[in-house]
Scaffold this motif. Structure first.
Motif, PDB file in Angstrom:
ATOM      1  N   ALA A 182       3.035  -6.097  -8.629  1.00  0.00           N
ATOM      2  CA  ALA A 182       1.817  -6.044  -9.452  1.00  0.00           C
ATOM      3  C   ALA A 182       0.796  -7.058  -8.958  1.00  0.00           C
ATOM      4  O   ALA A 182      -0.401  -6.744  -8.830  1.00  0.00           O
TER       5      ALA A 182
ATOM      6  N   LEU B 234       3.929   5.917  -5.510  1.00  0.00           N
ATOM      7  CA  LEU B 234       3.858   6.071  -6.957  1.00  0.00           C
ATOM      8  C   LEU B 234       2.843   7.143  -7.339  1.00  0.00           C
ATOM      9  O   LEU B 234       3.088   7.955  -8.247  1.00  0.00           O
ATOM     10  N   ASP B 235       1.729   7.173  -6.648  1.00  0.00           N
ATOM     11  CA  ASP B 235       0.702   8.167  -6.942  1.00  0.00           C
ATOM     12  C   ASP B 235       1.185   9.576  -6.610  1.00  0.00           C
ATOM     13  O   ASP B 235       0.861  10.531  -7.322  1.00  0.00           O
TER      14      ASP B 235
ATOM     15  N   ARG C  12       0.831  -1.209   0.000  1.00  0.00           N
ATOM     16  CA  ARG C  12       0.000   0.000   0.000  1.00  0.00           C
ATOM     17  C   ARG C  12       0.862   1.255   0.000  1.00  0.00           C
ATOM     18  O   ARG C  12       0.540   2.240  -0.673  1.00  0.00           O
TER      19      ARG C  12
ATOM     20  N   ALA D   7      -1.318  -5.144 -13.871  1.00  0.00           N
ATOM     21  CA  ALA D   7      -1.436  -3.921 -13.059  1.00  0.00           C
ATOM     22  C   ALA D   7      -1.071  -2.660 -13.832  1.00  0.00           C
ATOM     23  O   ALA D   7      -1.451  -1.559 -13.415  1.00  0.00           O
TER      24      ALA D   7
ATOM     25  N   SER E 272      -0.677  -5.960  -5.559  1.00  0.00           N
ATOM     26  CA  SER E 272      -1.545  -4.776  -5.648  1.00  0.00           C
ATOM     27  C   SER E 272      -2.897  -5.140  -6.260  1.00  0.00           C
ATOM     28  O   SER E 272      -3.943  -4.637  -5.823  1.00  0.00           O
TER      29      SER E 272
ATOM     30  N   ARG F  90      -5.294   0.373  -7.360  1.00  0.00           N
ATOM     31  CA  ARG F  90      -5.013   0.890  -8.696  1.00  0.00           C
ATOM     32  C   ARG F  90      -3.713   1.677  -8.637  1.00  0.00           C
ATOM     33  O   ARG F  90      -3.573   2.608  -7.844  1.00  0.00           O
ATOM     34  N   CYS F  91      -2.737   1.292  -9.479  1.00  0.00           N
ATOM     35  CA  CYS F  91      -1.423   1.939  -9.466  1.00  0.00           C
ATOM     36  C   CYS F  91      -1.366   3.110 -10.438  1.00  0.00           C
ATOM     37  O   CYS F  91      -2.036   3.121 -11.474  1.00  0.00           O
ATOM     38  N   TRP F  92      -0.517   4.095 -10.111  1.00  0.00           N
ATOM     39  CA  TRP F  92      -0.178   5.160 -11.046  1.00  0.00           C
ATOM     40  C   TRP F  92       0.406   4.521 -12.312  1.00  0.00           C
ATOM     41  O   TRP F  92       1.207   3.597 -12.245  1.00  0.00           O
ATOM     42  N   GLN F  93      -0.009   5.029 -13.475  1.00  0.00           N
ATOM     43  CA  GLN F  93       0.440   4.461 -14.742  1.00  0.00           C
ATOM     44  C   GLN F  93       1.563   5.314 -15.342  1.00  0.00           C
ATOM     45  O   GLN F  93       1.326   6.421 -15.817  1.00  0.00           O
TER      46      GLN F  93
ATOM     47  N   VAL G 239       2.194   1.869  -3.520  1.00  0.00           N
ATOM     48  CA  VAL G 239       1.138   2.398  -4.371  1.00  0.00           C
ATOM     49  C   VAL G 239       0.931   3.887  -4.089  1.00  0.00           C
ATOM     50  O   VAL G 239       0.816   4.709  -5.019  1.00  0.00           O
TER      51      VAL G 239
END
Length: 434
Positions: free
Chosen positions: A197, A178-179, A172, A231, A200, A206-209, A175
């Motif tokens: 991946a 990354l956001d 968490r 992911a 998560s 939901r991960c930052w892309q 994640v």
């Protein structure tokens, strides 16, 4: 024949002449050099190969170009020293020229359309590796604050040695970071990227892309990459290189590996014909333009599968060699019941045909004895994997279900182990530019 940049032969000869005439580590090589009147390939083929044992034996100063002093370079910050994480060899200390590495990396980005379009330069980049490979290890196993894991434009997501023991709180946190950091590039080892991946997704996060995901440090297993794609939507690019020689091969958008010909000369020695694998062989690397480590004919210990020059890559790039695949470590080859060599790429292609195999490792203890361990996502996958591996090796392969594949002392993960893999007799013919 492959096409090379106009100055490629000149730069190759210049590095060779510099090394033999003025770099102490190569003093003994002068006796076997046919001389500057001989063709370049003939001169190179007459010389030994450099390996990590030689690098350790000679020490850092023996590889410096004339006019460069180790103490002076360290004092003014032109260079640093780093420890390589290795895979099968023990760690070693090398000089690190950040400016040269940055230039090598920037040149490699032009070999992939997605990397070129991402506008990479001073971009934010997150890294997910073992801290033994790169990053900031936790000295006591406790979490480190995000600020302690920031270095310029880089964020090191993981400070823990055992990624198999990551608690949900760590997933968490990564994640969230990354956001908050919003990196353009996420780079990491395939094993750690896949574990992150998978976890998560299981946690419903939901991960930052990022714009691009880059895999390095380990073999880019299909088994692992399909979990990363669950992911992340970003294109995945494999970057092949090493601390010693910089960024050497870059996977293009069409899936082939292209030589970073502005920064490295690549020589190739095929496997013996008895193995029936035309185009597969080991490579040796010569770096261009790094005065702090003159590297000549370095045996990096990996196999590649060359793409025939008469079959150009769909991406349209034509400079340097093109490989259809990096086939894995020489030390990680195994052998089937007939004595035929099985590369890591061949093994991975077979294992990836079984759905819900999440991680695996094959061990060969004798000519007719193979075992494997695997992490699986459903009942029945173990039996299917055993059948697939049995078909590959031509004998029974016992597969054990495990919670995780352990890392090597380097922090990296291997897909195959063999009690007796490497032998010079595996190869035939001279090592030369293809």
């Amino acid at each position: 024949m492959y096409r090379y940049p106009e100055d490629y032969a000149l730069r190759s000869a210049s590095e060779l002449d510099l090394a033999l005439s003025a770099v102490p580590a190569y003093r003994d090589w002068r006796a076997v050099d046919p001389g500057p009147q001989a063709p370049l390939d003939e001169r190179c083929a007459a010389l030994p190969l450099l390996n990590k044992a030689h690098l350790r034996a000679h020490g850092l100063e023996a590889f410096l170009a004339p006019g460069h002093a180790l103490a002076e370079g360290l004092a003014r910050g032109a260079i640093d020293t780093v420890s390589t994480s290795g895979t099968t060899d023990e760690q070693m200390v090398l000089t690190w020229n950040q400016a040269w590495w940055n230039a090598s990396e920037a040149a490699s980005w032009t070999l992939n359309r997605h990397a070129a379009q991402a506008g990479l330069a001073d971009h934010a980049e997150a890294l997910l590796t073992s801290p033994l490979s790169t990053g900031v290890p936790s000295p006591d196993g406790k979490p480190l604050a995000m600020l302690r894991r920031r270095l310029g434009r880089f964020l090191y997501l993981n400070e823990h040695l055992d990624s198999a023991a990551w608690p949900d709180t760590h997933i968490r946190r990564m994640v969230r970071e990354l956001d908050a950091f919003r990196p353009v590039v996420l780079e990491g080892s395939p094993t750690l990227l896949a574990r992150f991946a998978r976890r998560s997704v299981e946690l419903g996060l939901r991960c930052w892309q990022p714009r691009l995901i880059v895999t390095s440090y380990e073999f880019p297993s299909r088994v692992l990459l399909r979990q990363v794609r669950r992911a992340f939507d970003a294109p995945i690019m494999s970057s092949y290189g090493c601390t010693e020689a910089g960024c050497v091969l870059t996977q293009c958008e069409a899936g082939c590996f292209h030589q970073n010909a502005a920064f490295a000369r690549v020589e190739f020695q095929p496997l013996a014909a008895r193995f029936g694998k035309p185009g597969v062989g080991r490579i040796a690397l010569t770096s261009f333009g790094n005065p702090w480590r003159v590297l000549l004919r370095f045996d990096v210990g990996d196999l590649v599968r060359l793409r025939p020059p008469e079959t150009p890559c769909a991406c349209g790039r034509t400079d340097g060699i093109v490989a259809d695949a990096v086939e894995g470590r020489v030390n990680d080859v195994t052998f089937d019941a007939r004595g035929q060599l099985v590369t890591v790429d061949e093994l991975d292609r077979r294992a990836s045909g079984v759905n819900d195999v999440l991680e695996y490792q094959v061990t060969q203890n004798a000519t007719d004895s193979w075992t494997a361990c695997a992490v699986c996502g459903r009942d029945g996958a173990i039996a299917e994997l055993a059948a697939a591996l049995g078909d590959l090796y031509g004998g029974r392969v016992a597969v054990a279900l495990v919670a995780a594949i352990p890392a090597e002392v380097s922090g990296k993960h291997r897909l195959a182990r063999c009690a007796a893999s490497f032998s010079e007799a595996m190869f035939e013919g001279p090592m030369r530019a293809p």
